[in-house]
Design a protein around this motif. Structure first.
Motif, PDB file in Angstrom:
ATOM      1  N   TYR A 100     -36.567  15.867   4.293  1.00  0.00           N
ATOM      2  CA  TYR A 100     -36.055  15.642   2.935  1.00  0.00           C
ATOM      3  C   TYR A 100     -36.461  14.246   2.486  1.00  0.00           C
ATOM      4  CZ  TYR A 100     -32.414  12.577   4.779  1.00  0.00           C
ATOM      5  OH  TYR A 100     -31.756  11.545   5.389  1.00  0.00           O
ATOM      6  N   ALA A 101     -36.375  14.032   1.182  1.00  0.00           N
ATOM      7  CA  ALA A 101     -36.602  12.713   0.607  1.00  0.00           C
ATOM      8  C   ALA A 101     -35.728  12.591  -0.632  1.00  0.00           C
ATOM      9  CB  ALA A 101     -38.067  12.523   0.238  1.00  0.00           C
ATOM     10  N   ALA A 102     -35.265  11.390  -0.904  1.00  0.00           N
ATOM     11  CA  ALA A 102     -34.484  11.132  -2.116  1.00  0.00           C
ATOM     12  C   ALA A 102     -34.850   9.761  -2.636  1.00  0.00           C
ATOM     13  CB  ALA A 102     -32.986  11.204  -1.824  1.00  0.00           C
ATOM     14  N   GLY A 103     -34.954   9.633  -3.929  1.00  0.00           N
ATOM     15  CA  GLY A 103     -35.336   8.371  -4.533  1.00  0.00           C
ATOM     16  C   GLY A 103     -34.301   7.895  -5.525  1.00  0.00           C
ATOM     17  N   TYR A 104     -34.724   6.925  -6.340  1.00  0.00           N
ATOM     18  CA  TYR A 104     -33.853   6.359  -7.355  1.00  0.00           C
ATOM     19  C   TYR A 104     -34.589   6.362  -8.692  1.00  0.00           C
ATOM     20  CZ  TYR A 104     -30.858   4.729  -3.604  1.00  0.00           C
ATOM     21  OH  TYR A 104     -30.021   4.686  -2.524  1.00  0.00           O
ATOM     22  N   ASP A 105     -33.847   6.511  -9.761  1.00  0.00           N
ATOM     23  CA  ASP A 105     -34.389   6.440 -11.109  1.00  0.00           C
ATOM     24  C   ASP A 105     -33.464   5.555 -11.927  1.00  0.00           C
ATOM     25  OD1 ASP A 105     -35.799   6.795 -13.415  1.00  0.00           O
ATOM     26  OD2 ASP A 105     -35.125   8.848 -13.775  1.00  0.00           O
ATOM     27  N   ASN A 106     -34.009   4.414 -12.367  1.00  0.00           N
ATOM     28  CA  ASN A 106     -33.188   3.439 -13.103  1.00  0.00           C
ATOM     29  C   ASN A 106     -31.929   3.055 -12.337  1.00  0.00           C
ATOM     30  OD1 ASN A 106     -34.919   3.298 -15.337  1.00  0.00           O
ATOM     31  ND2 ASN A 106     -34.021   5.150 -16.212  1.00  0.00           N
ATOM     32  N   GLY A 107     -32.100   2.883 -11.031  1.00  0.00           N
ATOM     33  CA  GLY A 107     -30.999   2.455 -10.191  1.00  0.00           C
ATOM     34  C   GLY A 107     -30.027   3.538  -9.784  1.00  0.00           C
ATOM     35  N   GLN A 108     -30.247   4.771 -10.255  1.00  0.00           N
ATOM     36  CA  GLN A 108     -29.354   5.884  -9.927  1.00  0.00           C
ATOM     37  C   GLN A 108     -29.976   6.745  -8.816  1.00  0.00           C
ATOM     38  OE1 GLN A 108     -26.260   6.304 -11.409  1.00  0.00           O
ATOM     39  NE2 GLN A 108     -26.745   4.303 -12.299  1.00  0.00           N
ATOM     40  N   ALA A 109     -29.180   7.015  -7.785  1.00  0.00           N
ATOM     41  CA  ALA A 109     -29.668   7.872  -6.692  1.00  0.00           C
ATOM     42  C   ALA A 109     -29.966   9.269  -7.230  1.00  0.00           C
ATOM     43  CB  ALA A 109     -28.636   7.935  -5.571  1.00  0.00           C
ATOM     44  N   GLN A 110     -31.074   9.843  -6.778  1.00  0.00           N
ATOM     45  CA  GLN A 110     -31.481  11.184  -7.186  1.00  0.00           C
ATOM     46  C   GLN A 110     -31.160  12.186  -6.071  1.00  0.00           C
ATOM     47  OE1 GLN A 110     -32.814  11.749 -10.432  1.00  0.00           O
ATOM     48  NE2 GLN A 110     -31.897   9.701 -10.481  1.00  0.00           N
TER      49      GLN A 110
END
Length: 196
Positions: A100-110
């Motif tokens: 799995y992978a998870a990132g951030y968008d504008n400081g918000q966890a995705q």
């Protein structure tokens, strides 16, 4: 293998439904041409091109701005639209994924991502993404130069070991800050013996 469906020349899986074939392996004919047979997997009325999963995989590199170990998806078949030769890269009906992978968008966890589209390599500042897309064991090839590399990225840098030929596309490592490289374009029928 079903070579004929209700006496009709079967260009698509839905013509085989009258013979009770809705799921499984059938012989279809590219553009209604009996000299261009191809083996298809029928699933939910759609046509899928069988592939060797050992040489058809796509990844998201782990680490960097992505949380998690990364994602690897292997494909035993891909969705192919016989009328156009277009492949739906993100149809995961015959995809198997790990990690799995998870990132951030504008400081918000995705949300976590658990799969990758066929012919795609992606990275976000961590391990490079790799991919291999091989049509070498099929009756099809990539229609060049219509099929080409495309990128979706914030800050891409350095893809290495890029190869693109009629039957094979490979990325040995693709980096970047949340960057992806993938194949865009159509496939074409090459016929028996075309791959050697």
């Amino acid at each position: 293998t079903t070579a004929d469906c209700c006496g009709n020349l079967p260009p698509i899986c839905s013509t085989c439904a009258c013979a009770g074939v809705t799921t499984g392996t059938v012989t279809l004919y590219w553009q209604n041409n009996t000299s261009q047979p191809w083996t298809a997997l029928c699933s939910n009325g759609g046509e899928y091109l069988p592939l060797d999963p050992a040489v058809n995989y796509a990844t998201i590199g782990g680490g960097g701005y992505y949380q998690g170990p990364g994602v690897r998806t292997t494909f035993s078949a891909i969705r192919l639209y016989p009328a156009t030769g277009v492949v739906d890269r993100c149809d995961l009906t015959f995809g198997t994924s790990t990690g799995y992978a998870a990132g951030y968008d504008n400081g918000q966890a995705q949300p976590n991502v658990y799969s990758q589209c066929w012919s795609t390599a992606q990275s976000c500042g961590g391990s490079p993404g790799v991919m291999l897309a091989s049509l070498e064991a099929t009756m099809f090839g990539l229609l060049l130069p219509t099929t080409h590399w495309a990128t979706l990225s914030y800050k891409p840098y350095g893809a290495n070991l890029n190869t693109l030929s009629t039957f094979r596309a490979e990325v040995g490592g693709y980096g970047g800050l949340c960057a992806a490289i993938y194949l865009e374009g159509n496939g074409s029928y090459k016929g028996p013996g075309a791959n050697g």
